[in-house]
Design a protein around this motif. Structure first.
Motif, mmCIF file in Angstrom:
data_model
loop_
_atom_site.group_PDB
_atom_site.id
_atom_site.type_symbol
_atom_site.label_atom_id
_atom_site.label_comp_id
_atom_site.label_asym_id
_atom_site.label_seq_id
_atom_site.Cartn_x
_atom_site.Cartn_y
_atom_site.Cartn_z
ATOM 1 N N ARG A 177 -16.397 -37.459 -12.748
ATOM 2 C CA ARG A 177 -17.610 -36.834 -12.228
ATOM 3 C C ARG A 177 -17.605 -35.333 -12.478
ATOM 4 O O ARG A 177 -18.626 -34.745 -12.831
ATOM 5 C CB ARG A 177 -17.718 -37.097 -10.732
ATOM 6 C CG ARG A 177 -17.993 -38.528 -10.428
ATOM 7 C CD ARG A 177 -17.980 -38.787 -8.963
ATOM 8 N NE ARG A 177 -18.493 -40.105 -8.677
ATOM 9 C CZ ARG A 177 -18.777 -40.533 -7.457
ATOM 10 N NH1 ARG A 177 -18.597 -39.733 -6.422
ATOM 11 N NH2 ARG A 177 -19.230 -41.746 -7.285
ATOM 12 N N GLU A 178 -16.439 -34.715 -12.295
ATOM 13 C CA GLU A 178 -16.355 -33.269 -12.483
ATOM 14 C C GLU A 178 -16.665 -32.899 -13.927
ATOM 15 O O GLU A 178 -17.405 -31.951 -14.195
ATOM 16 C CB GLU A 178 -14.949 -32.793 -12.114
ATOM 17 C CG GLU A 178 -14.719 -31.322 -12.286
ATOM 18 C CD GLU A 178 -15.234 -30.517 -11.105
ATOM 19 O OE1 GLU A 178 -15.763 -31.130 -10.173
ATOM 20 O OE2 GLU A 178 -15.117 -29.300 -11.151
ATOM 21 N N LEU A 193 -24.995 -38.936 -7.543
ATOM 22 C CA LEU A 193 -24.452 -38.397 -8.791
ATOM 23 C C LEU A 193 -25.445 -38.490 -9.937
ATOM 24 O O LEU A 193 -25.561 -37.581 -10.762
ATOM 25 C CB LEU A 193 -23.159 -39.136 -9.160
ATOM 26 C CG LEU A 193 -22.525 -38.685 -10.481
ATOM 27 C CD1 LEU A 193 -21.971 -37.292 -10.341
ATOM 28 C CD2 LEU A 193 -21.436 -39.638 -10.908
ATOM 29 N N VAL A 212 -16.376 -35.258 -5.350
ATOM 30 C CA VAL A 212 -16.180 -34.883 -6.746
ATOM 31 C C VAL A 212 -14.912 -34.027 -6.830
ATOM 32 O O VAL A 212 -13.901 -34.452 -7.356
ATOM 33 C CB VAL A 212 -17.397 -34.109 -7.298
ATOM 34 C CG1 VAL A 212 -17.127 -33.688 -8.733
ATOM 35 C CG2 VAL A 212 -18.640 -34.963 -7.246
ATOM 36 N N HIS A 213 -14.957 -32.830 -6.233
ATOM 37 C CA HIS A 213 -13.789 -31.953 -6.307
ATOM 38 C C HIS A 213 -12.652 -32.463 -5.428
ATOM 39 O O HIS A 213 -11.489 -32.481 -5.828
ATOM 40 C CB HIS A 213 -14.194 -30.539 -5.880
ATOM 41 C CG HIS A 213 -13.063 -29.577 -5.888
ATOM 42 N ND1 HIS A 213 -12.292 -29.299 -4.786
ATOM 43 C CD2 HIS A 213 -12.548 -28.829 -6.880
ATOM 44 C CE1 HIS A 213 -11.368 -28.426 -5.099
ATOM 45 N NE2 HIS A 213 -11.500 -28.119 -6.370
ATOM 46 N N GLY A 218 -19.064 -26.487 -6.695
ATOM 47 C CA GLY A 218 -18.943 -27.747 -5.960
ATOM 48 C C GLY A 218 -19.502 -27.677 -4.557
ATOM 49 O O GLY A 218 -18.833 -28.066 -3.596
ATOM 50 N N GLY A 260 -12.895 -38.680 -9.577
ATOM 51 C CA GLY A 260 -13.224 -37.267 -9.394
ATOM 52 C C GLY A 260 -13.238 -36.533 -10.723
ATOM 53 O O GLY A 260 -14.128 -35.722 -10.987
ATOM 54 N N ASP A 284 -22.170 -31.331 -4.586
ATOM 55 C CA ASP A 284 -20.926 -31.922 -4.099
ATOM 56 C C ASP A 284 -20.718 -31.437 -2.680
ATOM 57 O O ASP A 284 -20.996 -30.280 -2.377
ATOM 58 C CB ASP A 284 -19.765 -31.478 -5.009
ATOM 59 C CG ASP A 284 -18.441 -32.047 -4.568
ATOM 60 O OD1 ASP A 284 -17.403 -31.491 -4.984
ATOM 61 O OD2 ASP A 284 -18.430 -33.041 -3.835
ATOM 62 N N ILE A 295 -20.425 -33.215 -14.643
ATOM 63 C CA ILE A 295 -21.215 -32.093 -14.150
ATOM 64 C C ILE A 295 -20.936 -30.841 -14.976
ATOM 65 O O ILE A 295 -21.858 -30.099 -15.332
ATOM 66 C CB ILE A 295 -20.914 -31.851 -12.656
ATOM 67 C CG1 ILE A 295 -21.380 -33.052 -11.842
ATOM 68 C CG2 ILE A 295 -21.573 -30.594 -12.160
ATOM 69 C CD1 ILE A 295 -20.969 -33.008 -10.404
#
Lengths: 163, 315, 672
Positions: free
Chosen positions: B132-133, B290, B211-212, B195, B129, B200, B136
């Motif tokens: 990915r966060e 993603l 993600v979040h 998100g 997570g 997301d 982004i």
């Protein structure tokens, strides 16, 4: 996208009206009273045949809509108040079920769903079965049936949220 | 009698904090209605938060102080932003903080704190997570800052109070080409930073699509309440920014209590409408994988670049 | 003698005394004596520089007898003094750190003698007032740092390789600077900076451009800009950590100093394309540096590439200042230059802090590999806390110091529009986009470094056995962390020095950059203000309110420490954590075309069947594209030319005698 919009407009609301809540003080565990109308549920499949899962999916679907009673399914037991356990507890799932229960923050509840969760159902005595859910973690609410109807699941959950 | 600047700042924080769970309830309700269901009541997230504050607090055994501090940082930064952005009044309650660049970076502080908290417990999904966060967030930064650039050119300043005042003084600018392009770019950024779908899915249970959610899988009790409240406040703040920058009518320019009260109602209404529109839009889109999200962010970057170039040529 | 003179003299004396002490004293006293003397030397130089800045008068001195033929000219003006302050502020903690580091690292006589000389050269280069003085001090700095990079050469072949690359590249840079400055001095008719400053604007534009480009190449290679940066990621990881801190935090600044000094002071500013070239070089360096830092899993290599990124940001500020000055926007140019100079100071603070932290980790665990670290928050709390401050500062997060210089830079870039110039209209959005992207990627990089390197569980036994370093090292790191916080919360202290430093530069001299009024930064002439103190105070108040609310509303239950959830797995090991490589993988995939990773997949099958796999070997690596694309072919070409030349010079005495005969005959024929 237009097709979807037209379908939404045509379908409208399909939720069945909620039956009156048969609120029975004895049937509500003390832990549930502390939750005051908000119940987050984490479903654990301890070895079920997925028959109960289909009924749970239906209970949270548009027709029975358990969400309007303050119940929500969550992804992590740390976010959950209640574990909804289906199936007899197989040998491989015994330790993960205990760990899941340990990961849930207090006050917590366990709802054993279906005949298999109550007393192993048709799988009693099988070589891969470790026992019923009550043999592994303390159970607060039981919902019998093979599989239990969505209405029965909703009644059990409403007793916990009081909505 | 006038409303003091500090009182306005406190009012903004209270309104944002109080309306954040309500906004989450509204988005869930709109989604439920479009799905043909009744859905939970709009006040349900308030009940959820009240319950979470009373639950047990659990800390993973390998986590450090970062795990406990991160929810505080998330809520503190978003509260400071809520106090500083002119949602309700242009009298710039905190002039030193009410700069659009400062606001963007303060929101980034919250993202970084949560990413570190995702890595702290030492679980695979937390790391996923966080990774990915940050991907982004890093790819959305150019769009954010270029959109700020485009918005600050007509007002000759990146101070939020001045931008809002400039748009109020020249309403036709809100529908100019550069403003519309900046709005489109900003809308994509809001979806990415908050998100929401298609970047997301906040309601997913599949860890590989999170993600979040993946960063907060280990949080329980009051910490979880703060994290969820912080995320909801973040959405309110982002939608409120969109409303203030592109449709600032209703924002009080004086300190009279009647104007401030009206401005509060206008703010809540605007954010409610934007939130409902977002929820409605989410029903029609699926989550992007993603590795398609950078393409979306690159498209928004091009829009923001066009906005800046147009503002130069038409100035 | 003035304060400045006294300070500089004291610094020189202490430096030489420290070098002698390093050679002469026995082992136990050596480290202490050198550390204390170096710290005092830095303080002396700091006093001198502050005297120049506060008094706003340049200090000049001429010492004809120190160097034969040309003598030494010292000219310390506020611009140079700013760089001396930066060097001194980093050198003091580094000297203290060195006292503790000597227990783990190299502690020979040569090492302890060279360190003070290196620091002395770093302190004196900005004070040089003539071409020869500058070149002599520059060469001293280069030789000293080469020796220090090679400090570990007995244990590590990589250090030998790094030393070679560094020695060659720094001397090629010196050659470029030498040619440029000598051409300049030749045309200007004198070698002191005063003469150059007077004659510089009057030279022909082709000479000025040639000098500028040579200075850009020479000083740029020292600063570590792309494509002259390849020595940075080789040399900085191999040097002892506090030397890396000095090199990354102070030495690369001198490259930026050289470009600013030659381009905008001595040459008096130039046409617009100078600013555009510097801006472009800065932008490419920033992006390239941050991308390689992002995918690097060696902690010190990551920090070295991050230096390239920050130098790129500084040069974006310098280039923008040049562009605005050429267009006549003096206020904006002053703000951009002030942003660049403030970033010099901030970068020195947090980069030195990060390198000292990396050094502590290296001495405690023996590894720099982020994929094998982790769990250090429990075992090394002080190091983790200070590294966290450094990481958040370098990611430009409020309320720390990186955010202040980033904000200033963005303000200067953003207020350039609306403008009449098409160059500006294209360059500014691109510059803002580059600054934004590097900021975002830097945040991701340092979340990776801090999160995988220090948090969660230890991924190897060495990381498990770590502990905080000695007191001296901890004090140094805490001091630098305090400096980062102070520079973040109270940057207005730097307003006056920055104004005086930019005033030295001709084309910017009539503009005032920004004023600090109370706690907030207010830009002069354009509307913009930011108060880092208000942000810090606001965050603290908000946090207290939230904590109070939690106490009032929160659960009466005690906190429970439990096993991580991890989806109910029966066994959870450190192997299941995300590593640094996996953290960076999505971004690496996005930037695949730029990074061009090497992927090697080798599947060996069992002999009986293609469906039975015996072993799988997987190698993944990212090599520096400039290194493989430009330098390796160049080296191969040079090697090829050398092999061809070996046929001419093949060792046969008969052939050499024949060459000599031919040469004598030719000379006789030609001389007739």
């Amino acid at each position: 996208m237009r097709r979807l919009a037209r379908k939404i407009a045509r379908t409208g609301r399909v939720t069945e009206p909620a039956p009156p809540l048969a609120y029975d003080d004895e049937g509500c565990p003390p832990a549930a009273r502390a939750l005051r109308g908000s119940l987050q549920v984490r479903h654990v499949d301890a070895g079920s045949c997925n028959g109960c899962e289909l009924e749970v999916a239906s209970a949270f679907g548009p027709v029975y809509d358990a969400e309007r009673f303050g119940v929500r399914l969550v992804a992590s037991p740390r976010h959950a108040d209640a574990l909804l356990v289906t199936g007899p507890v197989t040998r491989n799932m015994a330790v993960p079920l205990v760990k899941t229960w340990g990961a849930t923050p207090a006050p917590k509840l366990v709802v054993a769903l279906g005949d298999c969760a109550l007393d192993c159902g048709v799988f009693r005595g099988g070589y891969g079965v470790a026992g019923a859910v009550a043999d592994v973690v303390p159970v607060d609410v039981s919902v019998p049936g093979c599989p239990p109807a969505p209405e029965a699941i909703i009644v059990a959950l409403r007793r916990l949220t009081g909505q | 009698m006038t409303v003091g600047d500090d009182a306005v700042a406190a009012l903004q924080v209270l309104v944002v904090t109080g309306s954040a769970p309500l906004l989450v309830g509204v988005t869930r309700k709109v989604r439920a209605l479009l799905e043909g269901r009744a859905g939970a009541s709009v006040a349900q997230p308030w009940r959820d938060l009240r319950k979470l504050f009373g639950k047990e607090r659990i800390v993973p055994e390998h986590a450090s102080w970062v795990f406990g501090v991160a929810p505080l940082v998330v809520v503190s930064t978003v509260s400071l932003v809520a106090a500083a952005v002119p949602f309700v009044s242009t009298r710039a309650p905190l002039a030193g903080v009410g700069d659009l660049f400062t606001v963007a970076y303060l929101l980034l502080v919250g993202t970084v704190a949560l990413a570190l908290a995702g890595l702290d417990p030492g679980t695979a999904f937390g790391g996923m997570g966080a990774s990915r966060e940050m991907t982004i967030a890093a790819l959305a930064e150019p769009t954010v800052l270029l959109a700020v650039f485009a918005l600050s050119v007509p007002a000759r300043s990146s101070s939020l109070a001045r931008i809002v005042a400039a748009t109020l003084a020249a309403p036709h600018r809100a529908v100019s080409v550069e403003s519309l392009l900046a709005f489109a770019a900003f809308a994509v950024v809001v979806v990415a930073e908050a998100g929401r779908l298609p970047v997301d899915n906040p309601a997913t249970h599949l860890e590989l699509t999170m993600v979040h959610e993946a960063m907060v899988l280990e949080y329980a009790g009051p910490d979880l309440a703060l994290v969820e409240l912080g995320a909801a406040m973040r959405l309110v703040v982002l939608l409120g920014l969109m409303a203030s920058l592109f449709a600032p009518w209703g924002i009080a320019t004086t300190a009279r209590p009647a104007q401030v009260a009206l401005a509060t109602l206008a703010f809540v209404a605007k954010v409610g409408v934007l939130g409902a529109a977002l929820a409605g839009f989410e029903v029609f889109v699926a989550k992007l994988r993603l590795f398609r999200v950078p393409e979306l962010l690159a498209a928004s970057f091009v829009l923001a670049l066009l906005a800046v170039t147009v503002s130069f040529f038409l100035a | 003698m003035t304060t400045a003179g006294a300070g500089l003299l004291a610094a020189c004396v202490l430096g030489l005394a420290a070098a002698v002490a390093g050679v002469g004293l026995p082992r136990r006293a050596r480290a202490w004596a050198v550390g204390v003397a170096t710290a005092l030397m830095a303080l002396g130089a700091l006093v001198a520089a502050l005297a120049v800045i506060i008094g706003d008068r340049a200090f000049t001195a001429r010492l004809p007898s120190v160097l034969p033929l040309s003598g030494v000219t010292i000219a310390l003006d506020p611009l140079g003094a700013l760089f001396v302050v930066v060097a001194a502020v980093v050198a003091v903690p580094v000297a203290v750190y060195g006292v503790g580091y000597a227990l783990h690292g190299p502690d020979g006589r040569a090492f302890h003698a060279v360190v003070p000389l290196f620091v002395l050269s770093l302190l004196l280069v900005p004070a040089a007032g003539s071409v020869t003085t500058l070149l002599v001090l520059w060469e001293l700095m280069a030789v000293a740092s080469t020796l220090l990079v090679l400090a570990d050469h007995r244990r590590s072949p990589a250090a030998r390789d790094a030393g070679q690359w560094y020695a060659v590249m720094t001397h090629l840079g010196l050659v470029a600077i030498l040619i440029g400055l000598v051409v300049f001095a030749g045309h200007a008719g004198g070698e002191s900076f005063a003469v150059l400053r007077a004659r510089g604007p009057h030279l022909s534009s082709s000479v000025r451009s040639a000098v500028f480009l040579l200075a850009l190449v020479g000083f740029g290679s020292k600063a570590g800009v792309v494509p002259l940066h390849v020595w940075l990621p080789k040399a900085h990881p191999e040097a002892p950590s506090h030397i890396s801190a000095l090199m990354s935090g102070v030495m690369v600044n001198l490259g930026v100093y050289g470009i600013v000094r030659v381009g905008w002071d001595l040459l008096g500013g130039g046409p617009r394309w100078w600013g555009v070239v510097v801006l472009a070089v800065g932008a490419v360096s920033a992006l390239f540096g941050v991308l390689h830092a992002l995918v690097s899993s060696d902690l010190k290599r990551l920090l070295a590439y991050s230096t390239t990124e920050n130098v790129g940001l500084m040069l974006i500020g310098v280039g923008a200042a040049g562009l605005f000055a050429a267009d006549g926007h003096r206020t904006l140019a002053a703000i951009a230059m002030a942003a660049a100079l403030l970033h010099v100071l901030n970068h020195a603070l947090f980069k030195a802090l990060l390198f000292l932290g990396a050094g502590s980790v290296l001495t405690a665990t023996g590894t720099r590999d982020l994929d094998r670290l982790g769990g250090l928050a429990r075992s090394m709390p002080v190091t983790t806390a200070t590294f966290a401050v450094g990481a958040l500062a370098i990611a430009a997060l409020p309320p720390l110091n990186g955010f202040v210089s980033e904000w200033l830079l963005l303000q200067s870039l953003v207020h350039s529009l609306p403008s009449t110039s098409a160059t500006v209209a294209v360059a500014m959005p691109v510059a803002v986009a580059v600054v934004a992207l590097t900021g975002g990627l830097a945040a991701a990089t340092f979340v990776k470094a801090l999160g995988t390197g220090f948090l969660a569980r230890a991924r190897s036994e060495e990381a498990e056995a770590a502990h905080d370093p000695t007191v001296a090292m901890q004090v140094a790191m805490v001091a630098l962390a305090g400096g980062c916080v102070a520079a973040g919360v109270a940057p207005t202290v730097a307003a006056v020095p920055l104004e005086r430093a930019t005033a030295v530069l001709g084309p910017l001299s009539t503009a005032v950059a920004f004023r600090g009024s109370g706690s907030s930064l207010r830009l002069n002439g354009i509307s913009g203000s930011m108060s880092p103190a208000a942000i810090a105070v606001g965050l603290v108040i908000a946090a207290c309110v939230v904590l109070g609310m939690l106490r009032a509303v929160g659960s009466p239950r005690a906190r429970r420490r439990a096993e991580a959830w991890g989806c109910g797995r029966t066994v959870q090991t450190a192997r299941m954590e995300y590593t640094a490589t996996s953290f960076a993988e999505p971004l690496q995939r996005v930037f695949d075309d730029v990074l061009r990773p090497d992927l090697d997949l080798d599947v060996s099958h069992a002999s009986e069947s293609r469906y039975h796999i015996d072993a799988v070997r997987y190698r993944h690596g990212i090599r520096d594209a400039v290194d493989t694309g430009i330098y390796q072919p160049l080296l191969r070409a040079v090697g090829g030319w050398g092999r061809w030349a070996r046929r001419v010079q093949n060792g046969s005495i008969h052939r050499y005698l024949a060459y000599a005969l031919v040469a004598v005959l030719t000379v006789l024929v030609v001389a007739r």
